[in-house]
Design an enzyme around this catalytic site. Structure first.
Site, short mmCIF file in Angstrom:
data_model
loop_
_atom_site.label_atom_id
_atom_site.label_comp_id
_atom_site.label_asym_id
_atom_site.label_seq_id
_atom_site.Cartn_x
_atom_site.Cartn_y
_atom_site.Cartn_z
N GLU A 1 76.62 42.87 4.61
CA GLU A 1 76.62 44.32 4.81
C GLU A 1 76.44 44.76 6.27
OE1 GLU A 1 73.90 45.42 1.67
OE2 GLU A 1 75.40 44.73 0.22
N LYS B 1 71.07 45.25 -9.00
CA LYS B 1 71.25 44.32 -7.87
C LYS B 1 69.96 43.54 -7.61
CE LYS B 1 73.03 44.58 -3.12
NZ LYS B 1 73.77 45.47 -2.21
N ASP C 1 69.56 47.89 8.35
CA ASP C 1 70.18 48.31 7.10
C ASP C 1 69.14 48.34 5.98
OD1 ASP C 1 73.05 46.94 5.20
OD2 ASP C 1 71.63 48.55 4.73
N ASP D 1 81.44 48.16 -1.68
CA ASP D 1 80.01 48.09 -1.38
C ASP D 1 79.31 48.20 -2.73
OD1 ASP D 1 77.65 50.22 0.51
OD2 ASP D 1 77.36 48.43 -0.71
#
Lengths: 620, 184
Positions: free
Chosen positions: A186, A87, A208, A25
């Site tokens: 994800e 990210k 999420d 992850d």
């Protein structure tokens, strides 16, 4: 006639050992790596015992770099060289930075590429390189825990990541020396972790909210098949934005000059984050910045955070429409991501879906755990698994047409893999080349969507204008990545395609980075290259030997079988030597030789599937 | 060699025709995907992986086509040698075109009657739902008309029916979009 496999002791791969695979992850705020041991997925800890690796890299002079908690401690002291939330920059261009501008204090290098290089004490770094540095640490945890080189990794990405963001992730993995088995969304990873844990069929909504991205995915789970019905979200909305809102509140309350230094910005964000977390347990907290302090209560916090939460709820509504289901038909709502620990978020989401939220699996860990479960299956450790993940493309793909308009070719939420063909023709006599601009997004105008890449088609047979029928095929694979091929329909001549990604590194840039990364690691480029070829050779030998044993007699004549067996033996010999290019040449030759056999096997297994027979039935 | 030109009905082992058992189709779809999805070939050679992607994509297209009544109808006609070319199909049905214009006007009025800041009135909501019901009703009518025409081999008429269905589906989409804009 059965084929005898003769190998030197200690030199051949042993196909019956468990393969080493991990799930990773790669998060905005924290990253994790997990693997399946004794049928259970578990997070792998670092040397200090911590499970979470802060996604922070600090670059020092002398090209030193630290990753994780140690790097994070430099965030306020040395903000320009301590890269956080990288990210948010993956697959993004310089012009996107103005949107993220006031949260990122970095100095960006000048350049005409659409990849933002950040100036650090160790040189200019692209987001891909920074991510690779994080991945390297995780890969090492995997190697240490599993006792050897990794056979593959499943790396998760937000479901709402576009093609450029996904490609950047894959590039980072390549730089880190990882074999990517799959890019996994994800929310889907979280669904896998819960689904396999709870063993209950139904319709699941995954909410999420991470540090920098928001995904809402709606899946149907039925007999081991996870089918994504729709996915939506915002790839620039996350916990960081909540911190930012609080920081701005502090600035206005404390009447601070808006022109803060990077160190001050970082400190403010850190204070904001602490305040946010403290309010989960207390009604109010005291916020302190230099000489100023004030109380900050839940009501004030809610006023700041509600507009952000509303954005996520709107995305949920759209996903429900796309999935063509009502809120009432949702059986379970799963909360994923550290940001979903917040009280207000949980209240609002529970209120929207009118049900209790599932939070039993640690929201920080659930994605990595799900990725590890899939990695275990993809690498071949669980041949009896009947789990199947059917995911979708999150954004429509289209082409630029006259007048700056977008014509959609593949619609969002289409199950992948997917191919779609579109025909074009030439407008000038003798035209031999053509450019196609591919866009991602839902709007009508090119300017409102995201440019993906420009594909240049060459080698179109020269014809009268309008006579050529160029069939362009768009294919999105299981990772959600687009590839384009083209051929002229009447002559069958395939065009060569040059891809110019709008926000990404071209092959040369990656090759240079790979070289640089070897030099940094002081590793011998040639020994790494040799090892890579040997690993590739081992894989191919194993796969082909098994294929020959299973289907050789049935599908090939004796000559063809012998030819393949000899080629495999030749590759084994090259593998045991020290010449990387000899191995590479042998691999290529074996691949070419076995291409037809691969097609025949595929054909046979499809026929079996159509006839509804399991492989076992045929081995009477 | 397995060709991806295979008829979609054959692919799923279903009888060709306008009626399709959706539950059976879904079952067969999952069965097929279990066998050929690229994930099953993740550890195999590049060549097999590429083939798997192509074939899985083909199965997905076949599934989408047979799931949607309109796409299924178009597919049946193209298999019967009467493909639809939406660009060149002109509708001569005056009554139908009038109906389209009425619907568009109603939709336009509903959109205009709502100012951005005011909450949506119950009246507007009712009217929009009513319009949606009416258009849905026509959609169903057209589907049964198509089925009848197809089964009687009146393929030219069936083509015209499909052209109408395209208009109706576009209308439904616009109603949905207005609904989303007003209520989401």
């Amino acid at each position: 006639m059965a084929l005898l496999q003769i190998s030197e002791p200690g030199q051949s791969p042993e196909p019956h050992e468990r393969k080493r695979a991990v799930g990773i992850d790669l998060g905005t705020t924290n990253s994790l790596v997990a693997t399946v041991k004794q049928q259970q997925p578990e997070i792998l800890a670092g040397i200090d015992g911590s499970l979470l690796l802060p996604s922070v890299v600090h670059y020092g002079t002398d090209d030193t770099r630290t990753v994780g908690l140690e790097a994070k401690q430099n965030a306020s002291k040395d903000p320009l060289n301590t890269l956080i939330s990288i990210k948010r920059l993956m697959g993004r261009g310089i012009e996107d930075l103005s949107r993220l501008g006031n949260q990122l204090p970095y100095v960006f290098a000048d350049g005409d590429s659409n990849v933002p290089f950040i100036k650090t004490a160790a040189g200019d770094k692209s987001p891909v390189e920074v991510s690779a540095d994080i991945l390297s640490v995780l890969a090492q945890r995997g190697r240490d825990s599993l006792g050897g080189d990794l056979d593959g990794a499943v790396i998760t990405v937000p479901a709402y990541f576009d093609d450029a963001q996904r490609q950047a992730t894959k590039d980072a993995a390549k730089l880190a020396g990882l074999n990517v088995l799959r890019l996994l969304n994800e929310p889907t990873a979280a669904a896998v972790a819960y689904g396999l844990d709870q063993q209950e069929d139904g319709v699941i909504a995954i909410y999420d909210l991470g540090g920098g991205t928001f995904d809402i995915s709606i899946l149907r789970l039925s007999a081991g098949v996870f089918e994504v019905l729709a996915t939506g979200g915002d790839s620039a909305l996350g916990g960081d934005d909540i911190d930012n809102a609080i920081a701005h509140w502090i600035m206005s309350q404390a009447q601070l000059n808006t022109d803060l230094t990077p160190a001050q910005q970082r400190e403010l964000l850190s204070i904001a984050c602490e305040a946010k977390e403290a309010l989960t347990d207390s009604e109010s907290v005291v916020v302190q910045y230099e000489q100023w302090q004030q109380s900050f209560n839940r009501e004030q916090f809610n006023a700041l955070v509600d507009p952000l939460i509303q954005r996520t709820i709107r995305a949920c509504k759209r996903a429900l429409r796309d999935a063509k289901i009502t809120r009432e038909s949702i059986d379970h709502v799963i909360m994923v991501g550290g940001s979903t620990r917040g009280l207000r978020i949980r209240e609002q989401v529970a209120d929207f879906f009118q049900r209790e939220l599932l939070t039993s699996i640690n929201p920080d860990q659930v994605v990595a755990l799900g990725a590890a479960l899939q990695a275990d299956i993809l690498v071949g450790n669980k041949s009896d698994s009947d789990m199947l993940l059917l995911d979708v493309i999150p954004l429509s793909l289209g082409l630029e047409t006259m007048g700056g308009l977008v014509e959609k070719v593949i619609h969002r939420n289409t199950t992948i893999p997917v191919t779609k063909a579109q025909e074009f023709t030439t407008f000038k006599d003798g035209q031999t080349a053509m450019a196609i601009h591919v866009i991602q997004g839902e709007r009508e105008l090119v300017s409102d969507c995201r440019s993906l890449a420009r594909f240049e088609l060459r080698n179109i047979p020269a014809m009268v204008a309008g006579a050529a029928h160029i069939r362009v095929t768009f294919q999105v694979d299981a990772d959600g990545l687009l590839s384009v091929s083209a051929e002229e329909a009447s002559t069958g001549v395939a065009s060569t395609i040059t891809v110019k990604p709008s926000y990404g590194l071209d092959d040369n840039a990656i090759a240079t980075m790979l070289k640089d990364s070897f030099e940094h690691a002081n590793s011998d480029i040639s020994s790494r290259a040799l090892r890579e070829q040997q690993v590739e050779a081992e894989r191919l030998i194993e796969v082909l030997s098994a294929a020959l044993a299973e289907d050789g007699e049935r599908l090939l004549n004796t000559d063809a079988q012998a030819q393949l067996a000899n080629a495999i033996a030749d590759l084994r010999q090259a593998h045991n030597g020290a010449d990387a290019s000899a191995i590479a040449a042998q691999i290529e030759s074996l691949n070419a030789l076995s291409a037809d056999f691969a097609a025949l096997r595929m054909d046979a297994s499809i026929k079996r599937a159509l006839a509804g027979q399991a492989i076992d039935d045929l081995e009477q | 060699m397995m060709s991806m030109q295979q008829n979609y009905f054959q692919l799923f082992g279903l009888n060709a025709g306008f009626r399709v058992d959706q539950a059976l189709l879904s079952d067969k779809y999952r069965q097929l995907q279990r066998q050929i999805h690229p994930d099953k070939y993740a550890g195999k050679s590049d060549r097999e992986q590429r083939l798997a992607v192509q074939f899985a994509a083909y199965v997905n297209t076949a599934y989408e086509t047979l799931k949607s009544p309109l796409l299924r109808a178009e597919y049946l006609l193209s298999e019967a040698g009467k493909p639809i070319d939406q660009q060149s199909t002109t509708l001569n049905d005056g009554e139908f075109l009038m109906l389209q214009m009425q619907w568009r006007e109603s939709l336009g009025e509903l959109a205009a009657a709502q100012s951005d800041s005011a909450p949506v009135s119950d009246e507007t909501e009712r009217e929009l739902n009513r319009l949606n019901d009416e258009v849905q009703h026509h959609h169903k009518l057209l589907l049964s008309t198509f089925e009848q025409q197809y089964n009687e081999n009146a393929l030219t008429l069936a083509q015209a029916t499909i052209a109408k269905m395209h208009f109706v589906e576009k209308m439904l989409l616009e109603i949905e979009q207005l609904d989303a804009a007003l209520f989401d």
